[in-house]
Design a protein around this motif. Structure first.
Motif, PDB file in Angstrom:
ATOM      1  N   TYR B 132       0.991  -1.092  -0.017  1.00  0.00           N
ATOM      2  CA  TYR B 132       0.053  -0.211   0.030  1.00  0.00           C
ATOM      3  C   TYR B 132       0.873   1.061   0.017  1.00  0.00           C
ATOM      4  O   TYR B 132       1.008   2.169   1.039  1.00  0.00           O
ATOM      5  N   ARG B 135       5.413   3.413   2.920  1.00  0.00           N
ATOM      6  CA  ARG B 135       5.277   4.181   3.937  1.00  0.00           C
ATOM      7  C   ARG B 135       5.431   3.164   5.109  1.00  0.00           C
ATOM      8  O   ARG B 135       5.203   1.981   5.007  1.00  0.00           O
ATOM      9  N   PHE B 136       5.609   3.867   6.361  1.00  0.00           N
ATOM     10  CA  PHE B 136       5.736   3.039   7.306  1.00  0.00           C
ATOM     11  C   PHE B 136       6.698   1.999   7.410  1.00  0.00           C
ATOM     12  O   PHE B 136       6.480   0.792   7.278  1.00  0.00           O
ATOM     13  N   GLN B 229       4.604  -1.656   7.403  1.00  0.00           N
ATOM     14  CA  GLN B 229       3.363  -1.753   6.795  1.00  0.00           C
ATOM     15  C   GLN B 229       3.183  -3.008   5.748  1.00  0.00           C
ATOM     16  O   GLN B 229       2.106  -3.590   5.739  1.00  0.00           O
ATOM     17  N   TYR B 234      -0.088  -6.465   8.523  1.00  0.00           N
ATOM     18  CA  TYR B 234      -1.125  -5.986   8.145  1.00  0.00           C
ATOM     19  C   TYR B 234      -1.886  -6.428   7.166  1.00  0.00           C
ATOM     20  O   TYR B 234      -1.334  -6.921   6.098  1.00  0.00           O
ATOM     21  N   PRO B 237      -6.211  -3.994   1.703  1.00  0.00           N
ATOM     22  CA  PRO B 237      -5.700  -2.434   1.717  1.00  0.00           C
ATOM     23  C   PRO B 237      -6.504  -1.954   3.083  1.00  0.00           C
ATOM     24  O   PRO B 237      -6.347  -0.722   3.236  1.00  0.00           O
ATOM     25  N   SER B 238      -6.933  -2.604   4.141  1.00  0.00           N
ATOM     26  CA  SER B 238      -7.884  -2.284   5.188  1.00  0.00           C
ATOM     27  C   SER B 238      -6.769  -1.708   6.219  1.00  0.00           C
ATOM     28  O   SER B 238      -6.936  -0.982   7.122  1.00  0.00           O
ATOM     29  N   LEU B 239      -5.516  -2.184   5.984  1.00  0.00           N
ATOM     30  CA  LEU B 239      -4.326  -1.708   7.086  1.00  0.00           C
ATOM     31  C   LEU B 239      -4.831  -2.155   8.241  1.00  0.00           C
ATOM     32  O   LEU B 239      -4.415  -1.190   9.259  1.00  0.00           O
ATOM     33  N   HIS B 240      -5.470  -3.023   8.610  1.00  0.00           N
ATOM     34  CA  HIS B 240      -5.817  -3.430  10.143  1.00  0.00           C
ATOM     35  C   HIS B 240      -4.646  -4.335  10.422  1.00  0.00           C
ATOM     36  O   HIS B 240      -4.168  -5.301   9.655  1.00  0.00           O
ATOM     37  N   LEU B 241      -4.054  -4.310  11.829  1.00  0.00           N
ATOM     38  CA  LEU B 241      -3.234  -5.309  12.255  1.00  0.00           C
ATOM     39  C   LEU B 241      -4.005  -6.651  12.312  1.00  0.00           C
ATOM     40  O   LEU B 241      -4.937  -6.665  12.744  1.00  0.00           O
ATOM     41  N   LYS B 242      -2.967  -7.599  11.747  1.00  0.00           N
ATOM     42  CA  LYS B 242      -3.703  -8.999  11.727  1.00  0.00           C
ATOM     43  C   LYS B 242      -3.816  -9.657  13.150  1.00  0.00           C
ATOM     44  O   LYS B 242      -2.908  -9.129  13.869  1.00  0.00           O
ATOM     45  N   GLU B 243      -4.966 -10.321  13.309  1.00  0.00           N
ATOM     46  CA  GLU B 243      -5.391 -10.659  14.794  1.00  0.00           C
ATOM     47  C   GLU B 243      -4.232 -11.623  15.306  1.00  0.00           C
ATOM     48  O   GLU B 243      -3.602 -12.461  14.632  1.00  0.00           O
TER      49      GLU B 243
END
Lengths: 259, 259
Positions: B132, B135-136, B229, B234, B237-243
């Motif tokens: 994505y 970045r980061f 990132q 992650y 494209p939601s860029l949620h941290l995986k559970e």
């Protein structure tokens, strides 16, 4: 309702400009008084310096102390005095701005840095065994309410609980709690518009409807339940939240919101 | 080591000024090259406007797009170009500033707003199913390190885990992660000086010693372990941290630091 809108965007024909215009029109139509501080149009000076304090500027300059003496003696620069007067006049303050680099644009931070002087917004009230000044729920601006209306370039998922940018409530906490609640302002939940870089003319009617709805219900909206500083939740003077007041597992900034 | 110091205080004889001077002297004595951006002395323009983008400014103004076009075509205003060039020259960047209203002074935020243009600091790299943008952990400024040196008026307890202002690491997260790590800079743990309003001349030798020690160990200090990132932590494209990647009970900004 007397509403001050503090607006920070360089382009009048921007989404932020449209949201500001809509707020003015909607509130005036509903019979409220509205004043606008359009920081770019005012060519607002963003930078604190000795010029702010007139004859109260010391050498070497002491930003906090000098601003307090200038406030006490009425020698603050007229542009700052005018904004303090607007804040005292208002009972509702709306901040309209784009989120740039996870916080407000520099021109708006400069409004805070210059207008929120010592003895006006901080350094207010006495310190004792049961009180650590008048702040966080008390202060010069108590009795007023505020609302952040913020446009955010990225999608909402990036600002969710597990999103890479961090939760939006945590990103706004230093503004909502640290800047607004500190001098006594109650803060309503923010109006956040995500994906603002991709908003088209076709999207605007729905956005406008949602914004109008928020504007017309400001007086009945419950503020964020930040904890008051001097009313038993905190140890004084450490200002640690007393043990056991929070729901299990809560930490960080959220400790300071009542469950 | 090539070090850029970005310094934001209006008074050269302030604590911040002394810490900046000490950093220059200490690093140069240790054989490093040092450049300083003294924002107040430079009369740094704090406010983004059409003037930044020269012939690339569109009407209506589009801050992100116009700044990217100005970057691409070399038409950014010379003061911004000079700061971008310094960032590319440096391999270490030190930010010296007082915390005002829980974040950086407006003049420094204005340095970020103006220098971190589209295509330079954001809007870099491709988007795909596994990436994505850069970045980061990746980006134009990858390979560089940064350190915040911050003076804070209040006592340390107010910024502790249960302190009323919120934890210092959370207050600095939008700067350290959102501004610095975003374009690829690794961030060292900050040097934070609490109770700065009460520092006396007698206190300064101990402060100077602690600061010198940090300055002379910059190259061996481990950066904050922010999560990259695009390397599996992650959802895209939601860029949620995986559970399941975080220790039990961890939430908020800290999710984005590796345990």
């Amino acid at each position: 309702m007397k509403t001050l809108i503090v607006y920070a965007h360089p382009e009048p024909r921007s989404l932020n400009g449209s949201l500001k215009d809509l707020a003015v029109a909607t509130l005036e139509k509903a019979g409220h008084e509205v004043r606008v501080s359009d920081l770019y149009a005012m060519r607002w000076k963003a930078v604190v310096d000795a010029g702010d304090f007139g004859p109260s500027a010391s050498s070497p300059l002491k930003v906090a102390a000098d601003s307090g003496r200038a406030f006490d003696t009425g020698t603050l620069t007229p542009d700052v005095l005018a904004e303090q007067e607007k804040l005292l006049w208002a009972d509702m303050i709306i901040f309209q701005f784009p989120m740039w680099w996870y916080t407000m644009p520099a021109i708006l931070k400069g409004w805070v840095d210059r207008v929120f002087t010592y003895h006006f917004a901080y350094g207010v009230g006495e310190h004792s065994d049961v009180k650590y000044g008048e702040r966080f729920g008390e202060g010069t601006l108590a009795g007023r309410r505020a609302l952040l209306s913020v446009t955010v370039g990225g999608p909402e998922s990036h600002y969710a609980e597990r999103g890479i940018n961090g939760p939006i409530d945590d990103l706004l906490f230093p503004i909502q709690h640290g800047i607004l609640y500190y001098p006594g302002i109650e803060v309503l939940p923010p109006f956040v518009l995500y994906g603002s870089d991709r908003v088209t003319d076709e999207d605007f009617p729905d956005i406008a409807k949602a914004w109008e709805q928020r504007l017309l219900t400001l007086e009945s909206t419950e503020p964020i339940a930040f904890r008051r500083q001097n009313f038993g939740d905190y140890e004084i003077p450490s200002l640690h939240l007393k043990e056991g007041l929070e729901p299990p597992g809560r930490s960080g900034f959220r400790l300071h919101v009542r469950p």
